[in-house]
Write a protein that holds these residues in place. Structure first.
Motif: not given
Length: 347
Positions: A75-85
């Motif tokens: 979840s934490n990593i996915a949030n960072k991925v979506l932020e960058k997207h």
């Protein structure tokens, strides 16, 4: 610029921010500015169902492609991925480059490759998110008709916040846009290369408020800063911070509190320990605290006003106040439940 008090100010928090509590920063600003005669509306885009649904779809889709042994703290990593997207989507004009960028981001985040078609599926969700967000925000702007639009911004909300300022200026070029928040206490600290670049490349933002916002925002509304001055800091008001004894109770009246598991309150600002790695003193200035009786009274007022007993105290650390506050609550016969941040010290 000098604000006419009958006009409306709209203050918002954008995704991606976990709505554990109603937004305390803009709620405190609302109560402070309202006490000076201004009309303020607040909104939290993080609890808009249409937007939350798309974010959930994004995470579910991504989770289905990452092998279990590589998920880590997904979840934490996915949030960072979506932020960058979200940021890449509004800053990269060529879709093919954006797709390749997202494949790189996923590879570096999870050590796993996704296909171009999978990256495209994620991008379609981001496109849908921004369409829904535009409709949502223009609806609020049309309803409130603000003369000033402000956003409290963190690194995780930066992409959507920048897009929101673009939308506000497209909706009404005369709207004055104001940006503040915790983003300016870390990588975007004043006079850093990141910050200087940001100031030069954000024409959609009229004013950037650095640090504790109540007095700075008020003086901006009252036209006390030179015309065209884009960045205002506590140095512009002599380094003066607020005495918390007279702070009004945060105004959560614009929020549907069913979306939040906790109410929010605070007993202090900044931190007494001044650790070199921490940004609290950068954001808030010198350490100040309320009297324990004042905090207990505020918890009682908020609990009765909203029919809730569970609070998250947002202090940097509760160590200096928790024992005295607990005694005060017991003496006053009020028994709220609270959570917060403590550090373990030697006795």
């Amino acid at each position: 610029m000098k604000m006419i008090k009958q006009d409306y100010i709209l203050l918002m928090v954008m995704p991606l921010w976990n709505p554990l509590i109603p937004p305390l920063g803009i709620s405190s600003l609302k109560s402070y500015l309202s006490g000076h005669g201004y009309n303020v509306k607040t909104a939290d885009a993080n609890v808009e169902p249409a937007l939350s649904s798309i974010i959930s779809e994004y995470f579910e889709l991504l989770a289905g492609w990452i092998p279990p042994e590589k998920k880590g703290n997904f979840s934490n990593i996915a949030n960072k991925v979506l932020e960058k997207h979200l940021m890449g989507h509004i800053r990269q004009t060529e879709k093919s480059k954006c797709l390749e960028l997202m494949r790189i981001v996923v590879r570096q985040s999870y050590f796993h490759d996704i296909s171009e078609d999978q990256a495209r599926q994620l991008s379609l969700l981001v496109e849908r998110f921004y369409r829904e967000f535009r409709e949502y925000l223009t609806g609020i702007l049309a309803e409130v008709k603000p003369k000033v639009f402000g956003a409290s911004v963190y690194s995780s909300t930066a992409a959507v916040s920048l897009h929101a300022f673009d939308i506000a200026k497209e909706f009404d070029p005369s709207i004055k846009t104001v940006m503040g928040g915790g983003i300016f206490s870390g990588d975007m600290a004043v006079d850093s290369p990141n910050f200087n670049y940001f100031v030069r490349h954000t024409p959609q933002i009229d004013c950037i408020v650095m640090g504790e916002g109540e007095r700075l925002f008020l003086e901006f509304l009252e036209g006390k800063f030179p015309e065209g001055k884009k960045v205002v800091t506590l140095e512009d008001i002599g380094g003066s911070t607020l005495a918390l004894d007279n702070m009004p109770v945060p105004d959560f009246s614009d929020f549907d509190l069913r979306y939040y598991p906790n109410l929010a309150a605070f007993s202090s600002r900044s931190c007494p320990f001044n650790c070199a790695f921490c940004s609290e003193a950068v954001l808030w200035g010198k350490y100040r605290r309320k009297k324990a009786s004042q905090v207990a009274g505020e918890l009682d007022v908020l609990a009765k006003r909203h029919g809730r007993q569970l609070f998250l105290l947002t202090d940097s650390l509760l160590n200096p106040v928790i024992s005295e506050l607990a005694r005060e609550c017991v003496a006053a016969g009020i028994f709220p439940y609270w959570d917060g941040y403590l550090r373990a010290d030697k006795a």
